[in-house]
Design an enzyme around this catalytic site. Structure first.
Site, short mmCIF file in Angstrom:
data_model
loop_
_atom_site.label_atom_id
_atom_site.label_comp_id
_atom_site.label_asym_id
_atom_site.label_seq_id
_atom_site.Cartn_x
_atom_site.Cartn_y
_atom_site.Cartn_z
CG ASP A 1 -1.84 -1.18 1.29
OD1 ASP A 1 -2.17 -1.72 0.22
OD2 ASP A 1 -2.22 -1.58 2.40
CG MET A 2 0.59 6.11 -1.04
SD MET A 2 -0.55 7.38 -1.66
CE MET A 2 -1.66 7.55 -0.25
#
Length: 304
Positions: free
Chosen positions: A139-140
């Site tokens: 994830d970011m």
């Protein structure tokens, strides 16, 4: 016309083709994907399918779009923290806030832009023009180790190991509450949230098999520092599993909503510390460690 190719990974197995592609190509609407299907422009393993077709792991989905549908993805001189590199692959320590591959709203400043500059044309093309070299992602706002493949041979090898669950993936996380047991396992199926397609949830009815092992490293007054090892690799797996047992990750704005966080954080406190795999050429086991990011170390110091 530009051609796009995607190889379906295990996390999407059983999803409708229109729903799956709307997630993978989030710059395109589901209705537009359905239009491509009706016009027989979207193929699975070279054959037209219906929108209700349920994708299978390793299915190859291909379709064409006018070039104007996607912006040009350009190499960018972005500093990369490379933990390991050879002729087949590299392992990058992804920082917090960096998107792995281009998507709607993030066509620049991504890891892909940086590795395109670093590697030039030496990247696998199996996952299409938006994801060159990318065989898995984090994830970011999750930091840590990520494998990038330089050729299709390496890509296929790592993808096969991911499918077999033979890759070692150990994460460090801080979660809400004090976990009493020293270690445990969450074995609960994960699938798309019934109303929010960008969110995952424990789904006993239609979710996919998901297993997370965890052990306590240190307990604080209101939080617990843990190590998680993935047996499977579903989207948001650790975040969903820990929230499902009442211990969502500190700073997680999606799965820990309503939990007070006294610290200024950018997303969840989750770090992919160790990744281990069989090298695609030498066959030897290779394990790479990404040190804890500075913000995480500082947070642990505050909690001491």
């Amino acid at each position: 016309m530009d051609e796009f190719r995607f190889q379906i990974t295990e996390e999407y197995e059983g999803e409708r083709i229109d729903k799956c592609m709307a997630v993978l190509m989030d710059s395109l609407s589901r209705s537009y994907i359905q239009k491509l299907v009706r016009e027989k422009q979207l193929l699975v393993n070279g054959t037209p399918v219906k929108s209700s077709y349920q994708v299978q792991t390793e299915d190859e989905v291909s379709f064409t779009l006018p070039p104007s549908q996607e912006p040009e993805i350009c190499p960018e001189n972005i500093p990369l923290d490379i933990l390991y590199e050879d002729g087949d692959l590299l392992v990058v320590n992804k920082p917090k806030g960096m998107v792995v591959h281009p998507a709607a709203g993030h066509y620049g400043g991504t890891l892909v832009n940086g590795i395109m500059y670093h590697c030039g044309s030496d990247l696998s093309g199996i996952n299409g023009v938006l994801r060159p070299g990318i065989v898995h992602r984090i994830d970011m706002d999750t930091t840590g180790s990520l494998i990038v493949c330089k050729n299709d041979k390496a890509h296929n090898s790592i993808a096969a190991q991911l499918k077999e669950h033979s890759i070692t993936r150990r994460y460090r996380a801080l979660c809400h509450g004090v976990i009493e047991e020293q270690e445990g396992t969450v074995d609960r199926p994960i699938g798309r949230h019934p109303t929010d397609r960008k969110k995952m949830a424990v789904n006993e009815k239609s979710g996919k098999h998901a297993v997370t092992h965890y052990r306590v490293l240190q307990r604080f007054r209101e939080y617990t520092y843990i190590e998680c090892e993935l047996e499977t690799g579903r989207t948001h797996q650790i975040r969903v599993h820990m929230a499902s047992i009442g211990h969502p990750l500190l700073g997680d704005t999606v799965y820990a909503s309503g939990r007070k966080c006294p610290f200024s954080l950018q997303g969840q406190t989750l770090h992919a510390m160790i990744i281990g795999f069989q090298h695609p050429t030498t066959g030897k086991y290779l394990e790479v460690m990404a040190p804890l990011p500075e913000y995480f170390v500082h947070l642990l110091d505050i909690l001491q």
